[in-house]
Design an enzyme around this catalytic site. Structure first.
Site, PDB file in Angstrom:
ATOM      1  CB  SER A   1     -12.860 -22.731  -9.688  1.00 17.78           C
ATOM      2  OG  SER A   1     -11.634 -22.458  -9.023  1.00 17.78           O
TER       3      SER A   1
ATOM      4  CG  HIS B   1     -14.749 -18.647  -9.813  1.00 22.86           C
ATOM      5  ND1 HIS B   1     -15.621 -17.686  -9.341  1.00 22.86           N
ATOM      6  CD2 HIS B   1     -14.124 -19.144  -8.711  1.00 22.86           C
ATOM      7  CE1 HIS B   1     -15.534 -17.610  -8.022  1.00 22.86           C
ATOM      8  NE2 HIS B   1     -14.623 -18.477  -7.608  1.00 22.86           N
TER       9      HIS B   1
ATOM     10  CG  ASP C   1     -11.299 -19.611  -6.501  1.00 20.23           C
ATOM     11  OD1 ASP C   1     -12.197 -18.891  -6.024  1.00 20.23           O
ATOM     12  OD2 ASP C   1     -11.525 -20.690  -7.077  1.00 20.23           O
TER      13      ASP C   1
ATOM     14  CG  MET D   1      -7.240 -18.477  -2.319  1.00 14.83           C
ATOM     15  SD  MET D   1      -7.274 -20.207  -1.858  1.00 14.83           S
ATOM     16  CE  MET D   1      -8.706 -20.772  -2.807  1.00 14.83           C
TER      17      MET D   1
ATOM     18  CG  HIS E   1     -13.985 -15.848  -4.793  1.00 17.26           C
ATOM     19  ND1 HIS E   1     -14.258 -17.159  -4.455  1.00 17.26           N
ATOM     20  CD2 HIS E   1     -14.223 -15.120  -3.666  1.00 17.26           C
ATOM     21  CE1 HIS E   1     -14.616 -17.224  -3.177  1.00 17.26           C
ATOM     22  NE2 HIS E   1     -14.601 -15.998  -2.680  1.00 17.26           N
TER      23      HIS E   1
ATOM     24  CG  MET F   1     -11.490 -16.355  -1.006  1.00 22.44           C
ATOM     25  SD  MET F   1     -11.408 -18.053  -1.587  1.00 22.44           S
ATOM     26  CE  MET F   1     -11.025 -17.742  -3.313  1.00 22.44           C
TER      27      MET F   1
ATOM     28  CG  MET G   1     -17.831 -18.500   0.312  1.00 23.72           C
ATOM     29  SD  MET G   1     -17.075 -18.753  -1.309  1.00 23.72           S
ATOM     30  CE  MET G   1     -16.143 -20.265  -1.054  1.00 23.72           C
TER      31      MET G   1
ATOM     32  N   GLY H   1     -10.828 -21.575   0.716  1.00 19.88           N
ATOM     33  CA  GLY H   1      -9.403 -21.850   0.831  1.00 19.88           C
ATOM     34  C   GLY H   1      -8.911 -22.977  -0.067  1.00 19.88           C
ATOM     35  CG  PHE H   2      -7.876 -25.818   0.843  1.00 21.42           C
ATOM     36  CD1 PHE H   2      -6.538 -25.824   0.462  1.00 21.42           C
ATOM     37  CD2 PHE H   2      -8.201 -25.349   2.113  1.00 21.42           C
ATOM     38  CE1 PHE H   2      -5.547 -25.389   1.332  1.00 21.42           C
ATOM     39  CE2 PHE H   2      -7.215 -24.911   2.996  1.00 21.42           C
ATOM     40  CZ  PHE H   2      -5.880 -24.932   2.595  1.00 21.42           C
TER      41      PHE H   2
ATOM     42  CG  ASP I   1     -16.752 -20.573  -4.999  1.00 22.85           C
ATOM     43  OD1 ASP I   1     -16.393 -21.703  -5.375  1.00 22.85           O
ATOM     44  OD2 ASP I   1     -15.984 -19.588  -4.920  1.00 22.85           O
TER      45      ASP I   1
ATOM     46  N   GLY J   1     -18.082 -27.254  -3.846  1.00 20.73           N
ATOM     47  CA  GLY J   1     -18.771 -28.548  -3.856  1.00 20.73           C
ATOM     48  C   GLY J   1     -19.928 -28.659  -4.830  1.00 20.73           C
TER      49      GLY J   1
ATOM     50  N   GLY K   1     -15.006 -26.395  -9.574  1.00 22.86           N
ATOM     51  CA  GLY K   1     -13.605 -26.677  -9.853  1.00 22.86           C
ATOM     52  C   GLY K   1     -13.398 -28.148 -10.137  1.00 22.86           C
TER      53      GLY K   1
END
Ligand code: DX5
Ligand code: ZN
Length: 228
Positions: free
Chosen positions: A12, A37, A39, A41, A70, A72, A141, A146-147, A176, A178, A198
């Site tokens: 990511s 990837h 992200d 947002m 992705h 969001m 998820m 968000g982060f 996605d 951790g 990420g």
């Protein structure tokens, strides 16, 4: 894009140097990334704000691999054409982003992309069952979106449930949040094949010293394959 259930690592770029996306993308691809990837947002569906279509289109010039976008954001439908034009190969929308996921998935495929559906940690596997024939990828998820850099939430029961609902349909299960060499084997053993990471990819490296990206990608892939 032929279907392939081998483990794929999708760094990511949320964890990249935001002043140097072109070289960061080139670096992760040279170091073994399978997909890139992205992200997106909107500061509304999630409490953070990132990339609009022109930024994603600029990233595309550097992505040789699959560009996995992705979203969001809510609403999704008014932006589908813009992300197709930006060059997304896969466009993933959240099931929670609106009441008409079925229409959204149809529109994503209609715009020529693979259609992904993402599930927040609180959304059960069964919610996606009526949509399976319109879906190319399910993103589970394992953090609240968000982060980057959040703690992994164990969703292995949901992944197993999805694996059994999917049967032999050609649908990727992407994880996605951790993902690192400790958590990757858990999700791959449960049935996942695409691992977004990420912080665990970008830590310790930079565009001027990209070898750690390669070591990090290999560490995740090796741990995952040991469980596959
Ligand atoms: C979270 C994003 C993720 C995030 C993953 O909302 O969708 O893709 O960048 O970051 P890590 O791997 O650091 O948890
Ligand atoms: Zn993501």
């Amino acid at each position: 894009m032929p279907f392939d259930r081998r483990v794929k690592i999708a760094p990511s770029i949320l964890s990249a140097d935001f002043a140097d996306f072109g070289r960061e993308i080139q670096a992760i691809e040279a170091q073994g990334a399978d997909w890139v990837h992205v992200d997106v947002m909107d500061g509304h569906f999630v409490p953070n704000l990132t990339f609009g279509p022109p930024a994603v289109k600029a990233f595309r010039r550097h992505v040789k691999a699959v560009m996995d976008v992705h979203l969001m954001i809510a609403p999704v439908d008014p932006f589908i054409e813009a992300y197709a034009d930006a060059g997304a190969d896969i466009l993933t929308a959240h099931l929670e982003a609106g009441p008409h996921s079925h229409r959204t998935l149809q529109a994503i495929r209609g715009a020529g992309m693979k259609a992904g559906i993402a599930l927040n940690p609180g959304t059960p596997a069964q919610a996606v069952e009526p949509l399976l024939d319109l879906t190319d990828l399910i993103c589970v998820m394992t953090v609240n979106p968000g982060f980057g850099g959040q703690k992994f939430l164990d969703m292995t029961a949901k992944i197993r449930a999805l694996r059994s609902l999917i049967g032999d349909r050609p649908i990727h299960i992407e994880i996605d949040g951790g993902v690192d060499p400790t958590t990757a084997p858990l999700v791959v053993a449960a049935g996942a094949d695409v691992l977004v990471a990420g912080s665990a990819v970008f830590r310790g490296g930079s565009v001027d010293d990209p070898a750690p990206y390669g070591q990090n990608i290999r560490a995740i892939r090796d741990a995952a394959n040991a469980a596959a």
